[in-house]
Scaffold this active site. Structure first.
Site, PDB file in Angstrom:
ATOM      1  N   HIS A  32      -0.581   5.519   4.386  1.00  0.00           N
ATOM      2  CA  HIS A  32       0.789   5.310   3.979  1.00  0.00           C
ATOM      3  C   HIS A  32       1.105   5.461   2.330  1.00  0.00           C
ATOM      4  CE1 HIS A  32       2.162   2.743   7.687  1.00  0.00           C
ATOM      5  NE2 HIS A  32       0.766   2.549   7.608  1.00  0.00           N
ATOM      6  N   TYR A 296      -7.363  -3.616   2.868  1.00  0.00           N
ATOM      7  CA  TYR A 296      -6.332  -3.480   1.795  1.00  0.00           C
ATOM      8  C   TYR A 296      -6.835  -3.614   0.441  1.00  0.00           C
ATOM      9  CZ  TYR A 296      -2.842  -3.210   5.475  1.00  0.00           C
ATOM     10  OH  TYR A 296      -2.116  -2.641   6.642  1.00  0.00           O
TER      11      TYR A 296
END
Length: 307
Positions: A32, A296
């Site tokens: 992303h 993450y």
């Protein structure tokens, strides 16, 4: 080995594998990579209140921040590509805390465990290096993990949306809702566009950032938050498997995305973490969901240090 250390190690291995497959782009997310951030307001309709104590699902409107994204690791990927898109939401609660909801426009994930995901990425890398159109490594991976086939097929055939505002998005994982009496129910989420699901008839003339540019003239856009309740036997541990279509679904509120966020640089540096939850919502037993926060964190550390 402690579970936290094991989770950290597999998360680092996943990010390593993504970097080997896709390369690195300094300062950008490992997936992303290119997205744009928007101001939004979520208004619950009260339908969730009997099933969860989560404060943003009761009755009062909640300010939110939304990031709409192309899922590729390359920030220069074209919007005309056939690729999965992302819809990440950060709800800003009255007490100053946040809770996140992360979705993509496919219903299933391509691996049931973090270890399977590493194997999937390595198979994709082997096929890329071999430049073999028959993709034997991916075929072998799917053969060993039969539930992955439908998920991979969906990701490969996903439509190119006419707009970020005309695609449906799913949270992929199951979560657990806990009500005021302590009863727990498994749920899955999706954002359903008020404009309907519309794919592009022809994207060949699009500019690289067409979907972001298109949205400037389309705003505001809105989506209904639809919650599907699982029944006994519906898997909560495996995000490669969809629940049956006849499961009960309830629309619990609507989000309106109204304007581009003023401080894009600030928001691009932030993490949208699907395990950042509040009382009334809990993670399920899905091991991929459990690993995402650490994945993450690894990605954030690397991009923030310009690796």
């Amino acid at each position: 080995m402690s579970s936290e250390l094991a989770k950290s190690q597999i998360s680092s291995t996943i990010v390593d594998a993504i970097e080997e497959l896709k390369g690195t782009h300094h300062g950008f997310r490992r997936a992303h990579a290119r997205g744009f951030v928007y101001e939004a307001t979520f208004t619950p309709n009260g339908s969730a209140a009997p099933f969860t104590t989560a404060p943003h699902l009761q009755g009062s409107p909640v300010r939110a921040t939304v990031r709409l994204s192309h899922t590729d690791a390359n920030p220069h990927a074209f919007d005309s590509d056939r690729s999965v898109r992302g819809f990440a939401t950060k709800f800003h609660l009255a007490d100053g805390t946040n809770t996140d909801l992360v979705m993509v426009n496919v219903e299933r994930f391509v691996a049931a465990t973090p270890e399977e995901f590493v194997d999937f990425i390595k198979a994709a890398k082997a096929d890329t290096d071999a430049a073999d159109p028959s993709v034997p490594h991916i075929k072998s991976f799917v053969g060993a993990h039969p539930t992955v086939g439908p998920a991979l097929a969906a990701a490969k055939s996903v439509g190119i949306p006419e707009s970020y505002g005309t695609s449906q998005y799913w949270a992929i994982h199951a979560f657990l809702w806990r009500d005021a009496a302590g009863e727990v129910r498994p749920v899955r989420y999706s954002w359903v566009p008020d404009a309907g699901v519309v794919n592009a008839a022809d994207s060949s003339s699009w500019t690289p950032h067409h979907l972001t540019e298109e949205l400037r003239s389309r705003l505001p856009i809105s989506f209904v938050l639809r919650v599907t309740f699982g029944e006994p036997g519906d898997p909560t541990h495996d995000s490669t498997v969809a629940w049956p279509d006849d499961r009960r679904s309830v629309d619990v509120g609507r989000i309106e995305i109204t304007a581009e966020a003023a401080d894009q640089e600030h928001w691009q540096s932030q993490v949208f973490d699907p395990t950042a939850l509040v009382d009334g919502i809990e993670v399920s037993d899905d091991p991929v969901l459990a690993a995402r926060s650490t994945i993450y964190a690894v990605s954030y550390d690397r991009r923030s240090h310009q690796r």
